[in-house]
Design a protein around this motif. Structure first.
Motif, PDB file in Angstrom:
ATOM      1  N   ALA A  82       0.834  -1.208   0.000  1.00  0.00           N
ATOM      2  CA  ALA A  82       0.000   0.000   0.000  1.00  0.00           C
ATOM      3  C   ALA A  82       0.864   1.251   0.000  1.00  0.00           C
ATOM      4  N   ALA A  83       1.946   1.242   0.771  1.00  0.00           N
ATOM      5  CA  ALA A  83       2.851   2.395   0.796  1.00  0.00           C
ATOM      6  C   ALA A  83       3.562   2.543  -0.539  1.00  0.00           C
ATOM      7  N   GLU A  84       4.026   1.429  -1.089  1.00  0.00           N
ATOM      8  CA  GLU A  84       4.701   1.447  -2.386  1.00  0.00           C
ATOM      9  C   GLU A  84       3.784   1.993  -3.476  1.00  0.00           C
ATOM     10  N   GLU A  85       2.550   1.520  -3.515  1.00  0.00           N
ATOM     11  CA  GLU A  85       1.617   1.959  -4.553  1.00  0.00           C
ATOM     12  C   GLU A  85       1.257   3.427  -4.393  1.00  0.00           C
ATOM     13  N   ALA A  86       1.133   3.891  -3.151  1.00  0.00           N
ATOM     14  CA  ALA A  86       0.850   5.311  -2.923  1.00  0.00           C
ATOM     15  C   ALA A  86       1.999   6.178  -3.429  1.00  0.00           C
ATOM     16  N   LEU A  87       3.209   5.704  -3.240  1.00  0.00           N
ATOM     17  CA  LEU A  87       4.373   6.450  -3.719  1.00  0.00           C
ATOM     18  C   LEU A  87       4.436   6.432  -5.245  1.00  0.00           C
ATOM     19  N   ALA A  88       4.192   5.275  -5.844  1.00  0.00           N
ATOM     20  CA  ALA A  88       4.217   5.167  -7.306  1.00  0.00           C
ATOM     21  C   ALA A  88       3.143   6.038  -7.949  1.00  0.00           C
ATOM     22  N   ALA A 208       4.701   6.823 -19.176  1.00  0.00           N
ATOM     23  CA  ALA A 208       5.855   5.964 -18.904  1.00  0.00           C
ATOM     24  C   ALA A 208       5.506   4.825 -17.965  1.00  0.00           C
ATOM     25  N   ASP A 209       4.589   5.072 -17.044  1.00  0.00           N
ATOM     26  CA  ASP A 209       4.189   4.035 -16.094  1.00  0.00           C
ATOM     27  C   ASP A 209       3.126   3.098 -16.651  1.00  0.00           C
ATOM     28  N   GLY A 210       2.661   3.391 -17.878  1.00  0.00           N
ATOM     29  CA  GLY A 210       1.671   2.512 -18.499  1.00  0.00           C
ATOM     30  C   GLY A 210       0.325   2.528 -17.814  1.00  0.00           C
ATOM     31  N   ARG A 211      -0.033   3.648 -17.214  1.00  0.00           N
ATOM     32  CA  ARG A 211      -1.317   3.734 -16.494  1.00  0.00           C
ATOM     33  C   ARG A 211      -2.405   4.288 -17.405  1.00  0.00           C
ATOM     34  N   GLY A 212      -2.903   3.426 -18.274  1.00  0.00           N
ATOM     35  CA  GLY A 212      -4.015   3.805 -19.138  1.00  0.00           C
ATOM     36  C   GLY A 212      -3.553   4.545 -20.379  1.00  0.00           C
ATOM     37  N   ASP A 213      -4.520   4.846 -21.225  1.00  0.00           N
ATOM     38  CA  ASP A 213      -4.245   5.540 -22.479  1.00  0.00           C
ATOM     39  C   ASP A 213      -5.114   6.782 -22.530  1.00  0.00           C
TER      40      ASP A 213
END
Length: 249
Positions: A82-88, A208-213
């Motif tokens: 959860a901490a990692e994803e919040a940072l990303a 760059a993170d590939g989060r949707g188009d």
């Protein structure tokens, strides 16, 4: 003072400091829990344009403080993810400033940052194989995107530490600095970051993170923001641009 995650904001740059010197800045359960709401607060602050994550003293983070995570391994891992994803997901540029050990959960947090600058004596490792823990799929995928499948397997299979020069060669580190020069370089680079277009940075981070188009969305934002016109005008007039678009739209 209790182990904690501290923060401050200077010149539009938020600095988050992992502080647990008795355990080489290992993350306690409370520290993992504190990070997502802290990041949410900083993300909503219009004064913050970039974020630096670092550890107190001569160590970045030696992983998780096992003595505070003796309950369910799944629960402990869930806190770290959860901490990692919040940072990303932080919507502005993030940079890990690394000294000393960056191991286990420390590497997990560093990998979630956009960039990693390190001193030459830094050491890196991903160590779940030493504990019989299955490294999360999302964390493994993020590591693969940075260093490729072979180096990811090397790190995860062995749990061995690698030095900063090897980390630089594999892509785990973006810049390597001599001892004593890390803070100045991070300050210099973040001054550059906060002077640039947040619109460009936010779109580039998402792509760059590939989060949707959302190419159409970002082009619409560019047309309506005035940042492009300001950037071109500033270039022609040989002055610093004054970009106005922020992550709040």
């Amino acid at each position: 003072m209790e182990p904690q995650v501290q923060h401050g904001v200077t010149g539009s740059v938020a600095t988050v400091v992992i502080r647990h010197p008795a355990k080489r800045n290992a993350m306690t359960a409370a520290m993992w829990r504190a990070l997502p709401p802290l990041l949410k607060t900083l993300a909503a602050d219009p004064e913050v344009r970039a974020l630096v994550l670092t550890g107190e003293g001569g160590t970045f983070c030696a992983g998780a403080d096992i003595f505070t995570l003796q309950g369910s391994p799944e629960e402990a891992q869930g806190l770290a993810v959860a901490a990692e994803e919040a940072l990303a997901a932080f919507p502005k540029p993030t940079l890990a400033a690394i000294r000393g050990h960056c191991v286990g959960g420390g590497s997990q947090l560093a990998a979630a940052c956009d960039l990693r600058f390190a001193e030459e004596d830094a050491l890196f490792g991903v160590t779940p194989a030493k504990l019989g823990i299955v490294y999360p799929a999302s964390s493994t995928g993020r590591l693969v995107s940075l260093v490729g499948p072979a180096t990811t397997k090397y790190l995860l299979f062995s749990g061995e530490l690698i030095d900063a020069r090897r980390a630089l060669r594999t892509g785990l580190v973006d810049e390597l600095l001599p001892e004593g020069e890390l803070d100045d370089r991070v300050a210099e680079f973040t001054r550059t970051l906060v002077s640039r277009s947040q619109l460009t940075q936010a779109a580039a981070k998402e792509f760059a993170d590939g989060r949707g188009d959302r190419d159409g969305y970002w082009r619409e934002q560019a047309r309506g923001s005035g940042d492009t016109a300001e950037g071109v005008a500033a270039f022609l007039e040989r002055r610093q641009p004054r970009f106005t678009w922020t992550t709040s739209g």
